[in-house]
Design an enzyme around this catalytic site. Structure first.
Site, PDB file in Angstrom:
ATOM      1  N   HIS A  27       0.924  -1.201   0.031  1.00 34.07           N
ATOM      2  CA  HIS A  27       0.208  -0.048  -0.016  1.00 34.07           C
ATOM      3  C   HIS A  27       0.993   1.179  -0.024  1.00 34.07           C
ATOM      4  O   HIS A  27       1.749   1.566   1.020  1.00 34.07           O
ATOM      5  CB  HIS A  27      -0.949  -0.043   1.231  1.00 34.07           C
ATOM      6  CG  HIS A  27      -2.034   1.247   1.192  1.00 34.07           C
ATOM      7  ND1 HIS A  27      -3.263   1.032   0.386  1.00 34.07           N
ATOM      8  CD2 HIS A  27      -1.928   2.195   1.889  1.00 34.07           C
ATOM      9  CE1 HIS A  27      -3.648   2.090   0.529  1.00 34.07           C
ATOM     10  NE2 HIS A  27      -2.980   3.005   1.381  1.00 34.07           N
ATOM     11  N   ASP A  29       1.026   5.192  -0.075  1.00 39.91           N
ATOM     12  CA  ASP A  29       0.196   6.522   0.242  1.00 39.91           C
ATOM     13  C   ASP A  29       1.186   7.667  -0.378  1.00 39.91           C
ATOM     14  O   ASP A  29       2.217   7.995   0.137  1.00 39.91           O
ATOM     15  CB  ASP A  29       0.327   6.569   1.905  1.00 39.91           C
ATOM     16  CG  ASP A  29      -0.776   5.474   2.444  1.00 39.91           C
ATOM     17  OD1 ASP A  29      -1.931   5.663   1.803  1.00 39.91           O
ATOM     18  OD2 ASP A  29      -0.444   4.941   3.258  1.00 39.91           O
ATOM     19  N   HIS A  67      -2.539   4.939  -3.206  1.00 37.50           N
ATOM     20  CA  HIS A  67      -3.494   5.544  -2.684  1.00 37.50           C
ATOM     21  C   HIS A  67      -3.301   6.943  -2.670  1.00 37.50           C
ATOM     22  O   HIS A  67      -2.222   7.746  -2.014  1.00 37.50           O
ATOM     23  CB  HIS A  67      -3.700   5.180  -1.072  1.00 37.50           C
ATOM     24  CG  HIS A  67      -4.619   6.003  -0.292  1.00 37.50           C
ATOM     25  ND1 HIS A  67      -4.794   5.745   0.969  1.00 37.50           N
ATOM     26  CD2 HIS A  67      -5.688   6.755  -0.654  1.00 37.50           C
ATOM     27  CE1 HIS A  67      -5.895   6.803   1.480  1.00 37.50           C
ATOM     28  NE2 HIS A  67      -6.211   7.273   0.415  1.00 37.50           N
ATOM     29  N   MET A  97      -3.503  10.647  -2.281  1.00 37.98           N
ATOM     30  CA  MET A  97      -3.972  11.924  -1.454  1.00 37.98           C
ATOM     31  C   MET A  97      -3.448  13.157  -2.188  1.00 37.98           C
ATOM     32  O   MET A  97      -2.798  13.720  -1.256  1.00 37.98           O
ATOM     33  CB  MET A  97      -3.767  11.630   0.034  1.00 37.98           C
ATOM     34  CG  MET A  97      -4.542  10.215   0.546  1.00 37.98           C
ATOM     35  SD  MET A  97      -3.821   9.733   2.009  1.00 37.98           S
ATOM     36  CE  MET A  97      -2.771   8.707   1.379  1.00 37.98           C
ATOM     37  N   ASP A 133      -8.872   1.524   5.440  1.00 40.34           N
ATOM     38  CA  ASP A 133      -7.374   1.987   5.904  1.00 40.34           C
ATOM     39  C   ASP A 133      -7.320   2.875   6.783  1.00 40.34           C
ATOM     40  O   ASP A 133      -8.121   4.111   6.993  1.00 40.34           O
ATOM     41  CB  ASP A 133      -6.942   2.769   4.573  1.00 40.34           C
ATOM     42  CG  ASP A 133      -5.671   3.256   4.482  1.00 40.34           C
ATOM     43  OD1 ASP A 133      -5.016   3.019   5.437  1.00 40.34           O
ATOM     44  OD2 ASP A 133      -5.211   3.974   3.346  1.00 40.34           O
TER      45      ASP A 133
HETATM   46  C1  DX5 Z   1      -3.651   7.633   5.969  1.00 45.60           C
HETATM   47  C2  DX5 Z   1      -2.933   6.312   5.076  1.00 45.60           C
HETATM   48  C3  DX5 Z   1      -2.931   5.173   5.759  1.00 45.60           C
HETATM   49  C4  DX5 Z   1      -1.939   4.991   6.935  1.00 45.60           C
HETATM   50  C5  DX5 Z   1      -2.178   3.629   7.523  1.00 45.60           C
HETATM   51  O1  DX5 Z   1      -3.622   8.775   5.281  1.00 45.60           O
HETATM   52  O2  DX5 Z   1      -3.690   6.393   3.791  1.00 45.60           O
HETATM   53  O3  DX5 Z   1      -2.717   4.088   4.773  1.00 45.60           O
HETATM   54  O4  DX5 Z   1      -0.628   4.960   6.690  1.00 45.60           O
HETATM   55  O5  DX5 Z   1      -1.605   3.812   8.669  1.00 45.60           O
HETATM   56  P1  DX5 Z   1      -1.985   2.964  10.194  1.00 45.60           P
HETATM   57  O6  DX5 Z   1      -2.201   1.620   9.880  1.00 45.60           O
HETATM   58  O7  DX5 Z   1      -0.731   3.295  10.949  1.00 45.60           O
HETATM   59  O8  DX5 Z   1      -3.312   3.729  10.686  1.00 45.60           O
HETATM   60 ZN    ZN Z   2      -3.608   4.701   2.636  1.00 46.59          ZN
END
Ligand code: DX5
Ligand code: ZN
Length: 223
Positions: A34, A36, A68, A70, A177
């Site tokens: 995954h 980010d 992902h 953002m 997530d």
């Molecule tokens: C948050 C991210 C997540 C995050 C998850 O914006 O999209 O993927 O890294 O991290 P944990 O599992 O630590 O909540």
């Molecule tokens: Zn994420």
């Protein structure tokens, strides 16, 4: 039913040794990576882009890379991620002017398309696009940072999205997530998720294999 996927978020990995960290977590039993992507605009944090995705592919990572996004706007960067080796690309509807167009763009680049719903985002955005999606990603924290606590109202939302996905009769994944841990993953799976992102729970643990096995066992006890 979709096979269970455990997708460690590399946001919590040691970036100075990223290739090795990804190799280790995949060897420890993870299914996907995954990835980010944050832009200090759509979310108040800044992370990694297509160059790092490409570097992981050149390093030899063969597993699916679940990007992902953002970022805002989203369309400009999608072809770059497809070229860099992304297999799955998800985006937030608030970050796209034309949600349907962005989904089609991701698919035309040869990737699977996901739509990400923030904790306060209504399911209405799914009404006219769910059949075009390969994945619905429910945020169980507000996007921007790893290590936050799971927001409990997400469980009800997972159940509702599960119902909508089942009604389509299509193989659409339901990913969750944020704040996913060995002690809450069974409840998340029971509510209807099949794809589980975990960052701090995995990379914050000394033994990746042990925590991934705990998660997988907890999921298989309910699905
Ligand atoms: C948050 C991210 C997540 C995050 C998850 O914006 O999209 O993927 O890294 O991290 P944990 O599992 O630590 O909540
Ligand atoms: Zn994420």
């Amino acid at each position: 039913m979709q096979p269970t996927v455990i997708a460690p978020s590399i946001l919590s990995a040691d970036f100075a040794r990223l290739g090795e960290e990804v190799d280790n977590v995949l060897k420890a039993g993870a299914d996907w990576v995954h990835f980010d992507v944050m832009d200090n605009h759509y979310v108040p944090n800044l992370t990694i882009g297509p160059l790092v995705c490409e570097a992981l592919r050149k390093h030899g990572v063969a597993a699916p890379i679940d990007v992902h996004l953002m970022v805002e706007p989203v369309d400009r960067i999608i072809p770059d991620f497809a070229k860099a080796g992304a297999t799955d690309i998800s985006f937030h509807p608030e970050a796209s002017r034309h949600v349907h167009r962005t989904i089609q763009l991701i698919k035309s680049e040869g990737c699977r398309a996901g739509l990400v719903l923030n904790p306060a985002t209504s399911l209405d955005v799914l009404d006219y696009v769910i059949e075009d999606l390969d994945m619905v990603l429910l945020m169980s924290v507000n996007p921007g940072f790893g290590g936050q606590s799971f927001i409990d109202s997400t469980l009800r939302k997972i159940e509702q999205v599960r119902g909508r996905i089942d009604a389509t009769g299509k193989a659409i994944r339901l990913e969750v997530d944020g704040g996913v841990k060995p002690d809450n993953i069974a409840a998340i799976a029971k509510a209807g998720a099949d794809t589980f992102v975990a960052g701090s729970a995995i990379f914050g643990h000394a033994d990746y294999r042990k925590v991934i096995m705990q998660m997988r066992d907890a999921v298989s006890s309910v699905r």
